[in-house]
Design a protein around this motif. Structure first.
Motif, PDB file in Angstrom:
ATOM      1  N   ALA A   1     -44.856  -0.097 -74.981  1.00 26.98           N
ATOM      2  CA  ALA A   1     -45.245   1.084 -75.027  1.00 26.98           C
ATOM      3  C   ALA A   1     -44.398   2.121 -74.435  1.00 26.98           C
ATOM      4  CB  ALA A   1     -46.752   1.229 -74.504  1.00 26.98           C
ATOM      5  N   ALA A   2     -44.595   3.205 -74.726  1.00 23.99           N
ATOM      6  CA  ALA A   2     -43.848   4.394 -73.981  1.00 23.99           C
ATOM      7  C   ALA A   2     -44.963   5.488 -73.555  1.00 23.99           C
ATOM      8  CB  ALA A   2     -42.674   5.016 -74.728  1.00 23.99           C
ATOM      9  N   PHE A   3     -44.839   6.087 -72.518  1.00 28.98           N
ATOM     10  CA  PHE A   3     -45.687   7.256 -72.132  1.00 28.98           C
ATOM     11  C   PHE A   3     -44.943   8.468 -71.765  1.00 28.98           C
ATOM     12  CE2 PHE A   3     -47.783   3.393 -71.458  1.00 28.98           C
ATOM     13  CZ  PHE A   3     -49.047   3.705 -72.167  1.00 28.98           C
ATOM     14  N   CYS A   4     -45.412   9.668 -72.003  1.00 27.45           N
ATOM     15  CA  CYS A   4     -44.918  11.020 -71.390  1.00 27.45           C
ATOM     16  C   CYS A   4     -45.447  10.991 -69.865  1.00 27.45           C
ATOM     17  CB  CYS A   4     -45.451  12.033 -72.218  1.00 27.45           C
ATOM     18  SG  CYS A   4     -47.201  12.458 -72.113  1.00 27.45           S
ATOM     19  N   ARG A   5     -45.206  11.961 -69.061  1.00 26.73           N
ATOM     20  CA  ARG A   5     -45.544  11.950 -67.668  1.00 26.73           C
ATOM     21  C   ARG A   5     -47.084  11.952 -67.538  1.00 26.73           C
ATOM     22  NH1 ARG A   5     -42.087  14.724 -62.852  1.00 26.73           N
ATOM     23  NH2 ARG A   5     -40.531  14.005 -64.034  1.00 26.73           N
TER      24      ARG A   5
ATOM     25  N   CYS B   1     -49.606  11.327 -69.242  1.00 29.27           N
ATOM     26  CA  CYS B   1     -50.172  10.112 -69.859  1.00 29.27           C
ATOM     27  C   CYS B   1     -49.955   8.881 -69.126  1.00 29.27           C
ATOM     28  CB  CYS B   1     -49.862   9.804 -71.452  1.00 29.27           C
ATOM     29  SG  CYS B   1     -50.450  11.180 -72.562  1.00 29.27           S
ATOM     30  N   PHE B   2     -48.693   8.765 -68.732  1.00 23.70           N
ATOM     31  CA  PHE B   2     -48.537   7.691 -67.815  1.00 23.70           C
ATOM     32  C   PHE B   2     -49.103   7.656 -66.481  1.00 23.70           C
ATOM     33  CE2 PHE B   2     -46.077   5.300 -64.093  1.00 23.70           C
ATOM     34  CZ  PHE B   2     -46.210   4.476 -64.680  1.00 23.70           C
ATOM     35  N   ILE B   3     -49.204   8.730 -65.906  1.00 26.17           N
ATOM     36  CA  ILE B   3     -50.232   8.914 -64.758  1.00 26.17           C
ATOM     37  C   ILE B   3     -51.474   8.335 -64.896  1.00 26.17           C
ATOM     38  CG2 ILE B   3     -51.109  10.456 -63.024  1.00 26.17           C
ATOM     39  CD1 ILE B   3     -48.665  11.970 -62.871  1.00 26.17           C
ATOM     40  N   LEU B   4     -52.195   8.834 -66.252  1.00 22.79           N
ATOM     41  CA  LEU B   4     -53.519   8.494 -66.559  1.00 22.79           C
ATOM     42  C   LEU B   4     -53.521   7.111 -67.004  1.00 22.79           C
ATOM     43  CD1 LEU B   4     -55.859  10.570 -67.024  1.00 22.79           C
ATOM     44  CD2 LEU B   4     -55.495  10.055 -69.415  1.00 22.79           C
ATOM     45  N   PHE B   5     -52.592   6.403 -67.496  1.00 29.82           N
ATOM     46  CA  PHE B   5     -52.717   5.135 -68.199  1.00 29.82           C
ATOM     47  C   PHE B   5     -52.389   4.356 -66.648  1.00 29.82           C
ATOM     48  CE2 PHE B   5     -49.197   1.428 -68.112  1.00 29.82           C
ATOM     49  CZ  PHE B   5     -50.277   0.611 -69.231  1.00 29.82           C
ATOM     50  N   PHE B   6     -51.671   4.448 -65.808  1.00 28.35           N
ATOM     51  CA  PHE B   6     -51.501   3.848 -64.282  1.00 28.35           C
ATOM     52  C   PHE B   6     -52.849   3.840 -63.750  1.00 28.35           C
ATOM     53  CE2 PHE B   6     -50.490   3.520 -60.012  1.00 28.35           C
ATOM     54  CZ  PHE B   6     -49.404   2.563 -59.828  1.00 28.35           C
TER      55      PHE B   6
ATOM     56  N   THR C   1     -45.004   1.389 -60.320  1.00 31.87           N
ATOM     57  CA  THR C   1     -45.399   1.925 -59.065  1.00 31.87           C
ATOM     58  C   THR C   1     -44.255   3.126 -58.500  1.00 31.87           C
ATOM     59  OG1 THR C   1     -44.669   0.238 -57.505  1.00 31.87           O
ATOM     60  CG2 THR C   1     -46.972   0.353 -58.123  1.00 31.87           C
ATOM     61  N   ALA C   2     -43.182   2.450 -58.752  1.00 37.72           N
ATOM     62  CA  ALA C   2     -42.078   3.539 -58.304  1.00 37.72           C
ATOM     63  C   ALA C   2     -41.960   4.531 -59.225  1.00 37.72           C
ATOM     64  CB  ALA C   2     -40.348   2.746 -58.612  1.00 37.72           C
ATOM     65  N   VAL C   3     -42.353   4.763 -60.411  1.00 39.32           N
ATOM     66  CA  VAL C   3     -42.196   5.748 -61.429  1.00 39.32           C
ATOM     67  C   VAL C   3     -43.461   6.489 -61.111  1.00 39.32           C
ATOM     68  CG1 VAL C   3     -42.612   6.664 -63.866  1.00 39.32           C
ATOM     69  CG2 VAL C   3     -41.178   4.745 -63.371  1.00 39.32           C
ATOM     70  N   TYR C   4     -44.563   5.954 -60.786  1.00 39.99           N
ATOM     71  CA  TYR C   4     -46.084   6.531 -60.474  1.00 39.99           C
ATOM     72  C   TYR C   4     -45.835   7.437 -59.044  1.00 39.99           C
ATOM     73  CZ  TYR C   4     -50.834   7.482 -59.093  1.00 39.99           C
ATOM     74  OH  TYR C   4     -51.938   8.251 -58.989  1.00 39.99           O
ATOM     75  N   ALA C   5     -45.106   6.967 -58.069  1.00 37.34           N
ATOM     76  CA  ALA C   5     -44.881   7.499 -56.685  1.00 37.34           C
ATOM     77  C   ALA C   5     -43.881   8.752 -57.198  1.00 37.34           C
ATOM     78  CB  ALA C   5     -44.172   6.608 -55.847  1.00 37.34           C
ATOM     79  N   PHE C   6     -42.851   8.493 -58.151  1.00 37.06           N
ATOM     80  CA  PHE C   6     -41.951   9.512 -58.311  1.00 37.06           C
ATOM     81  C   PHE C   6     -42.837  10.839 -58.852  1.00 37.06           C
ATOM     82  CE2 PHE C   6     -38.971  11.694 -61.463  1.00 37.06           C
ATOM     83  CZ  PHE C   6     -38.215  12.145 -60.637  1.00 37.06           C
TER      84      PHE C   6
ATOM     85  N   VAL D   1     -41.410   7.333 -69.915  1.00 38.62           N
ATOM     86  CA  VAL D   1     -41.124   6.040 -69.228  1.00 38.62           C
ATOM     87  C   VAL D   1     -41.550   4.870 -70.474  1.00 38.62           C
ATOM     88  CG1 VAL D   1     -42.139   4.730 -67.249  1.00 38.62           C
ATOM     89  CG2 VAL D   1     -42.946   7.110 -67.904  1.00 38.62           C
ATOM     90  N   VAL D   2     -40.655   3.951 -70.449  1.00 32.22           N
ATOM     91  CA  VAL D   2     -40.762   2.780 -71.319  1.00 32.22           C
ATOM     92  C   VAL D   2     -41.142   1.672 -70.778  1.00 32.22           C
ATOM     93  CG1 VAL D   2     -39.508   1.296 -73.377  1.00 32.22           C
ATOM     94  CG2 VAL D   2     -38.794   3.805 -73.060  1.00 32.22           C
TER      95      VAL D   2
END
Ligand code: AMP
Ligand code: ZN
Length: 311
Positions: free
Chosen positions: A19-23, A25-30, A206-211, A12-13
Motif C-alpha cells: 500500500a501507499a499513503f499520502c501524508r 492518511c499515513f499519520i492516521l494509518f500509523f 516510525t522514522a516517517v511518522y516522526a518526520f 510513502v510506500v
C-alpha cells in the motif's frame, strides 16, 4: 502509487502492506495500527496512566506522541546514561519534547545512582551493551513501581523484535523465547506490566511518522552499538525483507501465534526479592545490584592503592 485511503498522490510506500499513503492518511494509518495493537493485546486502557521509556530516539518519541494523540495518559521516564555527547543530546531532545508539550518527565541520571555506563562496563569487564541493558531494565522497573504506574511502555519496533527473535532462535535460548512477548504480566509485586505498542511497526514507518509529525529526535546511533551483534541480525533480516516483503512481520506474528506458546513451559519460576534493593531477582542479588557491588569493590580497591602510594 496512489494513496490507498484517499487516492491522492502517495508519499510513502509500504511494500509489506502492499500500500501507499499520502501524508495525512499515513499519520492516521500509523495511529490506528498502534491503537489496534494496544486493544488486541489488551496492553492498557485510557483509565491507566502509562509510563513511556523515552530515549530521545525516533521510536520512543513517536510512541509518546501517538499515545497522547490517541487520548491515552502518558508520562515519560528517561535515563541519562552518561555515554558522552550521545547521551547529552539524547537527554536534551527528550527534555525539549516534554517541555514543549508540558508533559511529566522523570529523569534518572545514572552517574548519580551508581555509575555511568562506561564506568559500569569498565569496572565489571562487561560489554557496554550488557551493562547498559541491565541498568536500563532495573531503573525502568524501579521507577514504574515506585511512582505507582500500572504499565511501562518501550519503543521497541518490528525490526528490534525480529532481530531479537532471530538472535534467540539462532542460539535456541528457550528461556528467552518463553519471555519474548509484547505484553509481559508482572510476576513479582514490584514488577509492573511491560508492553511494546510498536512491535508490529517497522523502523522505517516510525522514522516517517516522526518526520511527518515534526518530532526532533537524536539521529546518531549509540557509539557502543557499532558492531553490535543485533545490527548483524537486522542487516540479514533487511535482505530477506527486500527479497520477500512481509518476512519480518510474519516471522514475529507467527512466532507469537504458533511458536511462543510452545516455549511458555520453559519460563523460569517467579523471581525472589533482591537482598539489597528489594526488586525482583533470580539470585540473592538482582543483576543490577551485582553490577553495582562490583563497581563499589573496584572503587575501594583503587582507593586503597592510592592511599598506600600506588603499590
Ligand atoms: P534500545 O534498546 O536502545 O533499542 O531501546 C529500546 C527502547 O528502550 C526504546 O525505544 C526506549 O523505549 C527505551 N530506551 C532506550 N534507551 C533509553 C533511555 N536512555 N532512557 C529511556 N528509555 C530508553
Ligand atoms: Zn537489587
Amino acid at each position: 502509487m496512489k494513496c490507498k485511503r484517499c487516492r491522492d498522490k502517495g508519499e510513502v510506500v509500504l511494500r509489506h502492506h502492499n500500500a501507499a499513503f499520502c501524508r495525512p492518511c499515513f499519520i492516521l494509518f500509523f495511529q490506528r495500527q498502534v491503537q489496534r495493537t494496544i486493544e488486541k493485546h489488551q496492553m492498557f486502557t485510557t483509565a491507566e496512566e502509562v509510563l513511556v521509556a523515552v530515549s530521545g530516539g525516533k521510536d520512543s518519541l513517536a510512541l509518546w506522541d501517538v499515545l497522547l494523540e490517541l487520548g491515552y495518559r502518558a508520562a515519560g521516564v528517561h535515563l541519562a546514561l552518561g555515554i558522552g555527547e550521545y547521551s547529552r543530546v539524547s537527554t536534551a531532545k527528550t527534555e525539549a519534547f516534554a517541555a514543549r508539550r508540558n508533559l511529566r518527565l522523570l529523569t534518572v541520571v545514572l552517574e548519580e545512582e551508581a555509575a555511568a555506563v562506561p564506568t559500569l562496563a569498565q569496572f565489571t569487564n562487561r560489554p557496554a551493551c550488557a551493562a547498559c541493558g541491565t541498568a536500563k531494565r532495573h531503573h525502568f522497573d524501579r521507577v514504574a513501581y515506585e511512582s505507582g504506574f500500572p504499565v511501562l511502555a518501550t519503543g521497541h519496533n518490528l525490526d528490534d523484535e525480529a532481530a531479537r527473535l532471530m538472535a534467540n532462535v539462532m542460539r535456541w535460548q528457550v528461556h528467552h523465547l518463553a519471555k519474548q512477548h509484547p505484553v509481559l504480566q508482572p510476576v513479582h509485586t514490584r514488577f509492573v506490566r511491560k508492553v511494546k505498542p510498536l512491535f508490529r511497526i517497522s523502523e522505517y514507518e516510525t522514522a516517517v511518522y516522526a518526520f511527518f509529525r515534526g518530532i526532533d529526535y537524536v539521529i546518531d546511533e549509540c557509539p557502543n552499538s557499532v558492531g553490535a551483534t543485533q545490527l548483524a541480525y537486522k542487516d540479514a533480516l533487511n535482505r530477506l525483507e527486500a527479497a520477500m516483503p512481509g518476512t519480518k512481520l510474519t516471522f514475529v506474528q507467527e512466532f507469537l501465534r504458533a511458536g511462543q506458546p510452545a516455549f511458555a513451559a520453559e519460563a523460569e519460576g517467579p523471581p525472589q526479592s533482591c537482598a539489597r534493593c528489594g526488586m525482583p531477582a533470580y539470585a540473592s542479588l538482582c543483576a543490577y545490584c551485582r553490577l553495582v557491588n562490583e563497581v563499589e569493590r573496584r572503587r575501594e580497591q583503587a582507593g586503597r592503592r592510592l592511599a598506600s602510594g600506588g603499590h
